[in-house]
Design a protein around this motif. Structure first.
Motif: not given
Length: 527
Positions: A125-126, A370-373, A502-510
């Motif tokens: 999912s992530h 995204l950065p600066f989300s 980026y995504g693996r560390k910063h993306y929270r996901g659902l």
């Protein structure tokens, strides 16, 4: 509230009293956004009529067909204007039903990347949701850039018809296209309710223009004693003016219809601004698609019956055979007035593309993609629009428009918007087929036909993706090769790299806990 953070998982667990309160909830909001773990921040101002007007203002089928009819005529002749519109319209309809079912189940602005994350196996999912979102965002930038460039090109051609001697170089077209994007951004300074009013006015203008064409062209044709093409020619005469045989030329003639009637999915990006979204969005998708398909067919058939020499139309050096058809019938003055009357539609109605994509960007930022989300997800409380997201998308679009200085570069990059969009649709449909207990039916459900419709849609979309990657000429060269496949693969690789970096560390996901609670609430056992 002016931002849209996630809610804690226990915020979606309904007690008996809360369940009763939910059943008495206003028809404006069915509570799905809260159940999926978010705090609602948008006013719900859209319904079926507003969605329909937005799609028509954005696509402006009449003007769009004038631009894309080259494909239908060059690759299929008369057949391309009839069956070249009918066949793709029928083929895409299962996809409309599939997306309508997905939108009814999960009416959130994240749409395709969100559905992917919800329906994919938990361990995927992530990553899959992040990669789908990045892939989709790349296509958004190129789609918005190509749309703005198309508006600029059409306007420049209209000016040339009036006798203007301005030489429209690539640099001037690029500057005009950037001006279009700036105008679209400025329009977002209105309250969303007033933006809807603009789309309604543009729809009225589109309707008037369409009626002038539908009645004016054949009447003029008859008054001038021009012979009409016969029904046997329009529906039975296939002729291609390329070196491809019918097996490739016929599907290539479909691309005009696929491009013109491609904005039907617009309502899914506006789910959180739509009243009773789980009901209204499926109605909007089916209605807008049907209206655009039928109205487009009428325009194509009238054009076909009024073309006396299909070969001359196919060989037209301007690349706009239907523009020339009108010019031949109405003369320079009337034609100029008619063409220029369409300019407000492109200059103002096209802002819908910036709005809907900005919502997707804001939704992705809400999940930390995204950065600066925290800044990008901000929704202006008075405007009801994600203003920083609009600015982010506008700047990115203008950067991509710089590529229009080079014919080769712009052709290669803008081709990304075609196949990437199709792939973005395919991914959640594929996961829906194998979702099992991860699937929660919405108010609009295909029932036992759900899986067959999704499978059929998947097969058709894969076929269309393959055909989109064929070069326009059989004897292709480096300059004429279709780079759709190469650019799409590169975009996929870039999306994967962005996830790793980026995504693996910063993306929270659902919100997995909210998803599980939502499924339990609907009587579905989460896997």
């Amino acid at each position: 509230m002016s931002s849209s953070p996630k809610m804690p998982a226990d915020a979606v667990k309904l007690t008996g009293d809360e369940d009763c309160q939910s059943s008495r909830r206003s028809e404006v909001d069915d509570g799905t956004v809260e159940q999926l773990g978010y705090i609602p921040v948008y006013r719900r101002v859209f319904r079926l009529a507003a969605n329909l007007c937005m799609v028509i203002a954005l696509t402006s089928p009449l003007s769009a067909i004038f631009v894309t009819a080259y494909y239908q005529i060059t690759y299929g002749g008369y057949w391309g204007l009839s069956w070249g519109w009918i066949i793709p319209s029928v083929l895409v309809f299962p996809e409309v039903l599939a997306i309508a079912e997905l939108a009814s189940s999960m009416p959130v602005n994240g749409a395709f990347y969100w559905w992917t994350g919800a329906l994919a196996p938990p361990r995927w999912s992530h990553s899959t949701s992040f990669i789908t979102a990045c892939f989709n965002m790349l296509s958004m930038f190129t789609s918005t850039a190509s749309f703005a460039y198309a508006v600029a090109s059409t306007f420049s051609f209209s000016l040339m018809v009036t006798g203007s001697d301005v030489e429209w170089t690539n640099a001037r077209l690029m500057g005009l296209a950037m001006g279009v994007v700036i105008l679209w951004s400025a329009l977002m300074g209105l309250r969303l309710e007033r933006v809807v009013t603009v789309y309604i006015l543009m729809t009225v203008l589109t309707l008037v223009q369409a009626l002038i064409f539908v009645f004016g062209l054949p009447i003029t044709h008859a008054v001038q004693n021009r012979p009409f093409a016969s029904a046997s020619q329009v529906f039975g005469e296939f002729s291609t003016y390329t070196d491809w045989g019918p097996s490739v030329a016929a599907p290539y003639s479909w691309f005009g219809a696929l491009w013109v009637n491609s904005a039907w999915m617009v309502p899914v990006y506006m789910a959180e601004e739509t009243q009773r979204a789980s009901i209204e969005i499926p109605k909007s998708l089916i209605s807008t698609y049907s209206v655009t398909a039928i109205s487009g067919l009428i325009v194509c058939l009238i054009s076909a019956f009024c073309i006396t020499d299909i070969e001359a139309a196919a060989m037209d050096l301007t690349g706009y055979p239907l523009f020339m058809l009108i010019l031949q019938h109405w003369g320079q003055k009337l034609s100029s007035a008619f063409f220029l009357s369409a300019s407000p539609i492109g200059f103002l109605g096209g802002s819908g593309m910036l709005l809907i994509y900005a919502n997707q960007v804001a939704a992705f930022a809400r999940d930390g993609g995204l950065p600066f989300s925290e800044r990008i997800l901000y929704v202006h409380p008075r405007l009801n629009i994600p203003t920083y997201s609009v600015a982010f998308l506008a700047v990115g679009t203008c950067l991509f428009l710089l590529l229009s200085l080079s014919d080769e570069a712009s052709t290669i990059i803008y081709s990304l918007s075609v196949v990437a969009s199709l792939i973005t649709f395919v991914i959640p449909i594929l996961f829906r087929i194998f979702a099992g207990n991860r699937w929660v039916p919405g108010r609009f459900s295909l029932g036992r036909w759900s899986i067959p419709v999704h499978v059929l849609s998947l097969v058709i979309q894969v076929y269309l993706i393959i055909m989109e990657c064929f070069p326009p000429e059989k004897a292709w060269t480096v300059d004429t090769f279709n780079y759709n496949s190469v650019v799409t693969i590169a975009a996929g690789v870039l999306s994967c790299l962005l996830y790793v970096v980026y995504g693996r560390k910063h993306y929270r996901g659902l919100n997995a806990e909210a998803l599980a609670a939502w499924r339990r609430h609907h009587g579905v056992i989460d896997e």
